[in-house]
Enzyme design. Structure first.
Site, PDB file in Angstrom:
ATOM      1  CG  HIS A 298      -2.212   0.715   1.003  1.00 46.98           C
ATOM      2  ND1 HIS A 298      -2.617   1.774   1.792  1.00 46.98           N
ATOM      3  CD2 HIS A 298      -3.191   0.545   0.074  1.00 46.98           C
ATOM      4  CE1 HIS A 298      -3.783   2.215   1.365  1.00 46.98           C
ATOM      5  NE2 HIS A 298      -4.158   1.495   0.327  1.00 46.98           N
TER       6      HIS A 298
ATOM      7  CE  LYS B  83      -1.821   4.615  -1.375  1.00 52.80           C
ATOM      8  NZ  LYS B  83      -2.532   4.485  -0.084  1.00 52.80           N
TER       9      LYS B  83
ATOM     10  CG  ASP C 176      18.079  11.124 -10.840  1.00 53.28           C
ATOM     11  OD1 ASP C 176      18.029  10.032 -11.444  1.00 53.28           O
ATOM     12  OD2 ASP C 176      17.889  12.217 -11.396  1.00 53.28           O
TER      13      ASP C 176
END
Length: 223
Positions: free
Chosen positions: A169, A171, A176
């Site tokens: 779950h 996000k 870089d």
């Protein structure tokens, strides 16, 4: 910055007819000095604040946006349509895409679900430019309508999914190794134009390192 206490220290004393002019002049001099001190403090604080930004929060983006950004307007030459229904001004999503598209070496994505084509197009463009893209996503969401996971795989992007009954779950995305995008925001059209969501852009090295460690842990776990 101590403004309240400084004003309190500037005490007014009863003025006589004899020394009124001198008292007023002295008070004006004190006020002018206080203004100079405040101005000096503000100038010296600016570099410190800039330094804090370099090692902390860069920006926080809030959703929903009123409109999706115009794809043509983001391309060289801009949008040529006379009546375009999409946004030609900066939005939270357009800022998000700018950060995402700034990757030059690596892009590690760990997101519950990806169905937003504006985001997917940027990811595919980065992959085609030679940026090493790795994606971790939820196995159940990968098979939902509109999921772009198969599109990424077909393009040759490395994708791994969780293998448990629970959801993957997270996000977040690491750009870089220098920027972290993290928040409640699922990479879906619904999240852009309807949901109350947030993404915080961070540049703190220690925080980024901890998220990178978590990404690498999941990447190995979901082989």
């Amino acid at each position: 910055m101590g403004c309240a206490s400084s004003k309190e220290e500037v005490a007014l004393t009863p003025l006589s007819d004899v020394n009124a002019a001198k008292e007023v002049a002295d008070l004006k001099a004190q006020v002018d000095q206080l203004k100079r001190q405040l101005a000096s403090a503000g100038q010296s604080a600016a570099p410190a604040a800039a330094g804090a930004v370099k090692g902390g929060v860069v920006e926080t983006l809030f959703f929903p946006d009123e409109k999706l950004p115009c794809r043509n307007n983001r391309r060289p030459g801009g949008c040529k349509r006379q009546h375009c229904e999409y946004s030609h001004t900066p939005t939270s999503l357009s800022r998000f895409l700018d950060y995402l598209g700034s990757a030059t070496r690596t892009l590690d994505i760990c997101v519950f679900t990806i169905t937003n084509d504006d985001i997917s197009d940027v990811v595919l463009e980065l992959h085609n430019k030679g940026v090493r893209v790795r994606i971790i996503s939820d196995n159940d969401q990968a098979h939902t309508q509109g999921s772009d996971i198969d599109k990424f795989r077909q393009a040759g992007i490395a994708v791994r999914q969780d293998k448990t009954a629970a959801h993957m779950h997270h996000k977040f995305a690491i750009i870089d190794g220098r920027l972290l995008l993290n928040g409640s925001f699922n990479w879906t059209r619904q999240a852009v134009t309807a949901n109350n969501e947030n993404v915080t852009v961070l540049s703190d090295p220690k925080l980024i390192a901890s998220f990178q460690q978590q990404f690498d842990k999941l990447w190995d776990m979901f082989k």
